[in-house]
Design a protein around this motif. Structure first.
Motif, PDB file in Angstrom:
ATOM      1  N   GLU A   3       0.836  -1.198   0.000  1.00 56.47           N
ATOM      2  CA  GLU A   3       0.000   0.000   0.000  1.00 56.47           C
ATOM      3  C   GLU A   3       0.872   1.249   0.000  1.00 56.47           C
ATOM      4  OE1 GLU A   3      -2.611   0.187   3.379  1.00 56.47           O
ATOM      5  OE2 GLU A   3      -2.956  -1.961   3.346  1.00 56.47           O
ATOM      6  N   VAL A   4       0.303   2.349  -0.485  1.00 56.85           N
ATOM      7  CA  VAL A   4       0.936   3.658  -0.360  1.00 56.85           C
ATOM      8  C   VAL A   4       0.269   4.361   0.818  1.00 56.85           C
ATOM      9  CG1 VAL A   4       1.349   5.894  -1.455  1.00 56.85           C
ATOM     10  CG2 VAL A   4       1.428   3.807  -2.829  1.00 56.85           C
ATOM     11  N   VAL A   5       1.094   4.834   1.756  1.00 59.02           N
ATOM     12  CA  VAL A   5       0.583   5.555   2.922  1.00 59.02           C
ATOM     13  C   VAL A   5       1.377   6.844   3.106  1.00 59.02           C
ATOM     14  CG1 VAL A   5      -0.197   3.434   4.077  1.00 59.02           C
ATOM     15  CG2 VAL A   5       2.077   4.347   4.573  1.00 59.02           C
ATOM     16  N   ALA A   6       0.839   7.748   3.904  1.00 58.18           N
ATOM     17  CA  ALA A   6       1.540   8.992   4.234  1.00 58.18           C
ATOM     18  C   ALA A   6       2.729   8.678   5.130  1.00 58.18           C
ATOM     19  CB  ALA A   6       0.593   9.958   4.936  1.00 58.18           C
ATOM     20  N   GLY A   7       3.731   9.526   5.072  1.00 57.18           N
ATOM     21  CA  GLY A   7       4.956   9.316   5.836  1.00 57.18           C
ATOM     22  C   GLY A   7       4.751   9.213   7.332  1.00 57.18           C
ATOM     23  N   ASP A   8       3.729   9.871   7.866  1.00 61.47           N
ATOM     24  CA  ASP A   8       3.505   9.814   9.317  1.00 61.47           C
ATOM     25  C   ASP A   8       2.583   8.673   9.724  1.00 61.47           C
ATOM     26  OD1 ASP A   8       1.138  10.820   8.311  1.00 61.47           O
ATOM     27  OD2 ASP A   8       1.059  12.556   9.652  1.00 61.47           O
ATOM     28  N   ASP A   9       2.120   7.890   8.757  1.00 66.68           N
ATOM     29  CA  ASP A   9       1.275   6.722   9.019  1.00 66.68           C
ATOM     30  C   ASP A   9       2.196   5.569   9.384  1.00 66.68           C
ATOM     31  OD1 ASP A   9      -0.341   4.438   8.878  1.00 66.68           O
ATOM     32  OD2 ASP A   9      -1.585   5.297   7.299  1.00 66.68           O
ATOM     33  N   ARG A  10       2.128   5.102  10.594  1.00 65.24           N
ATOM     34  CA  ARG A  10       3.068   4.093  11.089  1.00 65.24           C
ATOM     35  C   ARG A  10       2.622   2.659  10.836  1.00 65.24           C
ATOM     36  NH1 ARG A  10       7.288   5.492  10.150  1.00 65.24           N
ATOM     37  NH2 ARG A  10       6.780   7.609   9.731  1.00 65.24           N
ATOM     38  N   ARG A  11       1.540   2.452  10.095  1.00 68.84           N
ATOM     39  CA  ARG A  11       1.130   1.067   9.849  1.00 68.84           C
ATOM     40  C   ARG A  11       2.034   0.452   8.777  1.00 68.84           C
ATOM     41  NH1 ARG A  11      -4.255   1.798   6.236  1.00 68.84           N
ATOM     42  NH2 ARG A  11      -3.431   3.877   6.022  1.00 68.84           N
ATOM     43  N   GLY A  12       2.235  -0.820   8.898  1.00 71.86           N
ATOM     44  CA  GLY A  12       2.972  -1.555   7.880  1.00 71.86           C
ATOM     45  C   GLY A  12       4.482  -1.481   8.023  1.00 71.86           C
ATOM     46  N   LEU A  13       5.121  -2.294   7.228  1.00 74.59           N
ATOM     47  CA  LEU A  13       6.575  -2.383   7.178  1.00 74.59           C
ATOM     48  C   LEU A  13       7.048  -1.642   5.936  1.00 74.59           C
ATOM     49  CD1 LEU A  13       9.104  -3.720   8.403  1.00 74.59           C
ATOM     50  CD2 LEU A  13       8.641  -5.684   6.950  1.00 74.59           C
ATOM     51  N   ASP A  14       7.944  -0.678   6.122  1.00 78.94           N
ATOM     52  CA  ASP A  14       8.422   0.124   4.989  1.00 78.94           C
ATOM     53  C   ASP A  14       9.080  -0.731   3.918  1.00 78.94           C
ATOM     54  OD1 ASP A  14       7.594   2.481   6.113  1.00 78.94           O
ATOM     55  OD2 ASP A  14       9.576   3.160   6.695  1.00 78.94           O
ATOM     56  N   VAL A  15       8.723  -0.454   2.669  1.00 75.91           N
ATOM     57  CA  VAL A  15       9.381  -1.036   1.499  1.00 75.91           C
ATOM     58  C   VAL A  15      10.287   0.027   0.893  1.00 75.91           C
ATOM     59  CG1 VAL A  15       9.058  -2.077  -0.781  1.00 75.91           C
ATOM     60  CG2 VAL A  15       7.483  -2.651   1.082  1.00 75.91           C
ATOM     61  N   VAL A  16       9.702   1.203   0.567  1.00 75.77           N
ATOM     62  CA  VAL A  16      10.492   2.307   0.009  1.00 75.77           C
ATOM     63  C   VAL A  16       9.666   3.589   0.085  1.00 75.77           C
ATOM     64  CG1 VAL A  16       9.773   1.985  -2.410  1.00 75.77           C
ATOM     65  CG2 VAL A  16      12.014   2.957  -1.922  1.00 75.77           C
ATOM     66  N   SER A  17      10.329   4.702   0.350  1.00 69.92           N
ATOM     67  CA  SER A  17       9.655   6.001   0.297  1.00 69.92           C
ATOM     68  C   SER A  17       9.817   6.567  -1.111  1.00 69.92           C
ATOM     69  CB  SER A  17      10.247   6.968   1.317  1.00 69.92           C
ATOM     70  OG  SER A  17      11.553   7.360   0.915  1.00 69.92           O
ATOM     71  N   ARG A  18       8.987   7.550  -1.452  1.00 66.16           N
ATOM     72  CA  ARG A  18       9.124   8.176  -2.761  1.00 66.16           C
ATOM     73  C   ARG A  18      10.481   8.864  -2.873  1.00 66.16           C
ATOM     74  NH1 ARG A  18       4.416  11.818  -4.711  1.00 66.16           N
ATOM     75  NH2 ARG A  18       5.119  13.133  -3.005  1.00 66.16           N
ATOM     76  N   ASP A  19      10.937   9.510  -1.795  1.00 63.28           N
ATOM     77  CA  ASP A  19      12.248  10.165  -1.820  1.00 63.28           C
ATOM     78  C   ASP A  19      13.361   9.166  -2.109  1.00 63.28           C
ATOM     79  OD1 ASP A  19      11.165  12.655  -1.338  1.00 63.28           O
ATOM     80  OD2 ASP A  19      11.679  12.668   0.799  1.00 63.28           O
ATOM     81  N   GLU A  20      13.320   8.001  -1.458  1.00 66.13           N
ATOM     82  CA  GLU A  20      14.335   6.969  -1.708  1.00 66.13           C
ATOM     83  C   GLU A  20      14.240   6.448  -3.137  1.00 66.13           C
ATOM     84  OE1 GLU A  20      14.587   4.975   2.728  1.00 66.13           O
ATOM     85  OE2 GLU A  20      13.050   4.291   1.331  1.00 66.13           O
TER      86      GLU A  20
END
Length: 78
Positions: free
Chosen positions: A32-49
């Protein structure tokens, strides 16, 4: 737990998101795509990265990146 593969469409959604500081996460077996301050889920990649080394992406670029990220996600579940 069976995890979903990252698809090129998921990456396009990340790139096109209007959310603040969007990031792609693995949440309850789905990507899923979530907002940066949404702490649900395990990060895959941010748009900045994701856009750090490249700003424009062809469909083929997204397919290749999706395959690489899918391998990372699969290893997270191992």
């Amino acid at each position: 737990m069976t995890t979903s593969a990252v698809r090129a469409g998921d990456l396009r959604d990340l790139l096109d998101s209007d959310l603040p500081d969007p990031r792609l996460v693995l949440h309850e077996g789905r990507v899923e795509v979530v907002a940066g301050d949404d702490r649900r889920g395990l990060d895959v990649v941010s748009r900045d990265e994701f856009t750090r080394d490249q700003a424009e992406f062809t469909d083929q670029d997204l397919e290749q990146r999706a395959a690489a990220l899918s391998a990372v996600v699969a290893n997270l579940g191992a």
